[in-house]
Scaffold this active site. Structure first.
Site, PDB file in Angstrom:
ATOM      1  N   TYR A  45     -14.549  -4.715  11.157  1.00 19.38           N
ATOM      2  CA  TYR A  45     -13.314  -3.946  10.976  1.00 19.38           C
ATOM      3  C   TYR A  45     -12.346  -4.191  12.127  1.00 19.38           C
ATOM      4  CZ  TYR A  45     -10.046  -0.060  10.840  1.00 19.38           C
ATOM      5  OH  TYR A  45      -8.890   0.693  10.846  1.00 19.38           O
ATOM      6  N   ASP A  60      -1.974  -7.153  -5.291  1.00 20.04           N
ATOM      7  CA  ASP A  60      -3.140  -7.259  -4.430  1.00 20.04           C
ATOM      8  C   ASP A  60      -2.725  -8.233  -3.337  1.00 20.04           C
ATOM      9  OD1 ASP A  60      -5.500  -8.013  -3.146  1.00 20.04           O
ATOM     10  OD2 ASP A  60      -6.707  -7.935  -4.967  1.00 20.04           O
ATOM     11  N   GLY A 100       0.804  -1.217   0.000  1.00 20.85           N
ATOM     12  CA  GLY A 100       0.000   0.000   0.000  1.00 20.85           C
ATOM     13  C   GLY A 100       0.839   1.269   0.000  1.00 20.85           C
ATOM     14  N   ALA A 101       1.957   1.241  -0.708  1.00 26.38           N
ATOM     15  CA  ALA A 101       2.904   2.366  -0.655  1.00 26.38           C
ATOM     16  C   ALA A 101       2.701   3.397  -1.754  1.00 26.38           C
ATOM     17  CB  ALA A 101       4.342   1.838  -0.714  1.00 26.38           C
ATOM     18  N   LYS A 127      -1.859  -1.878  -5.429  1.00 19.98           N
ATOM     19  CA  LYS A 127      -2.751  -2.213  -6.549  1.00 19.98           C
ATOM     20  C   LYS A 127      -2.834  -1.124  -7.613  1.00 19.98           C
ATOM     21  CE  LYS A 127      -6.621  -3.072  -4.460  1.00 19.98           C
ATOM     22  NZ  LYS A 127      -8.043  -3.473  -4.343  1.00 19.98           N
ATOM     23  N   GLY A 142      -0.380   7.963   0.895  1.00 19.83           N
ATOM     24  CA  GLY A 142      -0.607   7.998   2.331  1.00 19.83           C
ATOM     25  C   GLY A 142       0.593   7.648   3.185  1.00 19.83           C
ATOM     26  N   ILE A 143       0.340   6.951   4.285  1.00 20.50           N
ATOM     27  CA  ILE A 143       1.391   6.632   5.252  1.00 20.50           C
ATOM     28  C   ILE A 143       2.443   5.724   4.638  1.00 20.50           C
ATOM     29  CG2 ILE A 143       1.847   5.452   7.437  1.00 20.50           C
ATOM     30  CD1 ILE A 143      -0.951   6.392   8.361  1.00 20.50           C
ATOM     31  N   GLY A 144       2.015   4.759   3.826  1.00 17.02           N
ATOM     32  CA  GLY A 144       2.976   3.862   3.196  1.00 17.02           C
ATOM     33  C   GLY A 144       3.984   4.610   2.346  1.00 17.02           C
TER      34      GLY A 144
END
Length: 417
Positions: A168, A74, A17-18, A42, A21-23
């Site tokens: 969640y 993914d 997930g880079a 992705k 955002g934070i990644g």
């Protein structure tokens, strides 16, 4: 802010997930040392609502001084992760740090959460974290100072953190349980830790969940990047920790946290899963306060038939337009309790739109339940929908995307109330 020391020069980070955002922030911090970064995400093509792709992230990483390997991944797909790991090893010679950042969120109750959403959250948060760790560990064991860092919360078993969004919480806590187990399993060989923010962090996900104005209550992604960097600088004996960004940086000598604030001096929104329960979040904001938008007061008195709720809906009818209907395409039902209890609706899907008392003319896409006094505060701008939801004062059933759109309607009404 935490200064780079060069400790990650030549190290290879595999970050899920880079692309944003934070990644991405963690990737850029490492890149300043000259690190190699595998961008496992992705987004290969630009998203209409979310910024960045794995390729734009790669350009930024290399501009910052690092080397990048963008991989379409993914994390639910074992083959894609395996391929990305092998490419990383072939290109950079190994993997030193794994950051399990990829995550999915859906804050709805058990009856309102479809199994598709449940599978998505468990598949990405829990299974994806476990699977990516499993495939990276053989290579991490060959590193001199290997780390796994999961962006997940402390395992707070207070039921308050389960009752509003059980699925969640299960999925997110699954990431934390990976830390708990793997830290012991690989103690002495790999440092395995979790990192979670003290306050809300402004990301695309937070903007979608919180709506307009949420940014003022947030810190930026750099605080998480700095905290992660500090953890990576620790020896592999530093393991099994559920670290909080602010606490990590205080130990590094950081005293000025205003540099991380989107709006320095503004009250900050505490993040989920910490000691502060949701019902205390509004009071926290008031106590640190100063923004009238967060202050509460007595509800306007009046009868149910001609009182403040009816007055609010009169104004609402005045701001409904074909443009609003076209851009919203949703039907809302309000189930109000308290002094002015009753059922009201806003139809922003049929014809030119309508609003009034009673059941909506067609099935509602979103049902919002709350006290009538809080409804008045929310529509007059005295209570943020985000705060109402997080504190449990607002219950939402149905389409969360449409629920977020309601805030735009409130913005149109505010000058007229």
């Amino acid at each position: 802010m935490l200064q780079n020391t060069g400790k990650l020069a030549g190290c290879t980070l595999f970050i899920t997930g880079a692309s944003r955002g934070i990644g991405k922030a963690i990737a850029l911090k490492a890149a300043k040392d000259g690190a190699n970064v595998v961008i496992a995400a992705k987004t290969a093509q630009a998203h209409p609502k979310l910024p960045g792709t794995i390729y734009t992230a790669a350009e930024e990483i290399e501009a910052a001084g690092g080397k990048a390997l963008p991989c379409v991944v993914d994390v639910r797909d074992e083959g894609q992760i395996s391929d990305a790991v092998e490419k990383a090893v072939q290109k950079f010679g190994g993997i030193d740090i794994l950051v399990n950042n990829a995550s999915a969120i859906n804050l709805t109750g058990t009856l309102e959460t479809s199994m598709k959403k449940v599978d998505l959250m468990l598949g990405i948060n829990l299974r994806g974290t476990y699977l990516t760790s499993k495939l990276c560990i053989p290579h991490l064991l060959k590193s001199k100072n290997p780390h796994i860092l999961n962006l997940s919360p402390p395992l707070n078993l207070n039921p308050i953190w389960f009752k509003n969004h059980t699925a969640y919480t299960m999925a997110k806590y699954g990431m934390s349980m990976c830390v708990l187990g793997m830290a012991e399993e690989f103690r002495g060989s790999i440092a395995v830790n979790a990192l979670w923010p003290r306050t809300a962090i402004q990301t695309a996900a937070m903007d979608m969940l919180g709506g307009s104005g949420i940014g003022r209550q947030c810190r930026n992604v750099e605080i998480m990047a700095d905290a992660a960097y500090a953890i990576f600088s620790q020896p592999k004996s530093y393991t099994g920790n559920f670290a909080i960004d602010e606490d990590v940086l205080k130990k590094e000598g950081i005293k000025d946290f205003d540099v991380y604030a989107i709006e320095p001096g503004h009250p900050l929104l505490p993040d989920f899963f910490l000691d502060e329960a949701p019902e205390n979040l509004v009071k926290h904001m008031e106590d640190h306060g100063a923004d009238p938008a967060f202050k509460t007061g007595k509800a306007t008195e009046g009868s149910a038939g001609s009182g403040p709720i009816a007055d609010t809906f009169k104004v609402l009818k005045g701001v409904i337009s074909p443009e609003v209907v076209k851009s919203t395409q949703g039907v809302y039902k309000f189930d109000l309790s308290g002094e002015h209890a009753g059922i009201w609706y806003i139809d922003l899907k049929s014809g030119t739109g309508s609003a009034g008392s009673g059941e909506p003319p067609v099935t509602a896409d979103v049902v919002m339940s709350m006290d009538s006094a809080d409804f008045i505060k929310m529509f007059t701008g005295k209570m943020k929908p985000t705060m109402a939801f997080m504190s449990g004062k607002l219950k939402i059933k149905g389409d969360m995307t449409l629920a977020i759109k309601m805030e735009k309607m409130m913005a149109l009404m505010k000058p007229k109330l």
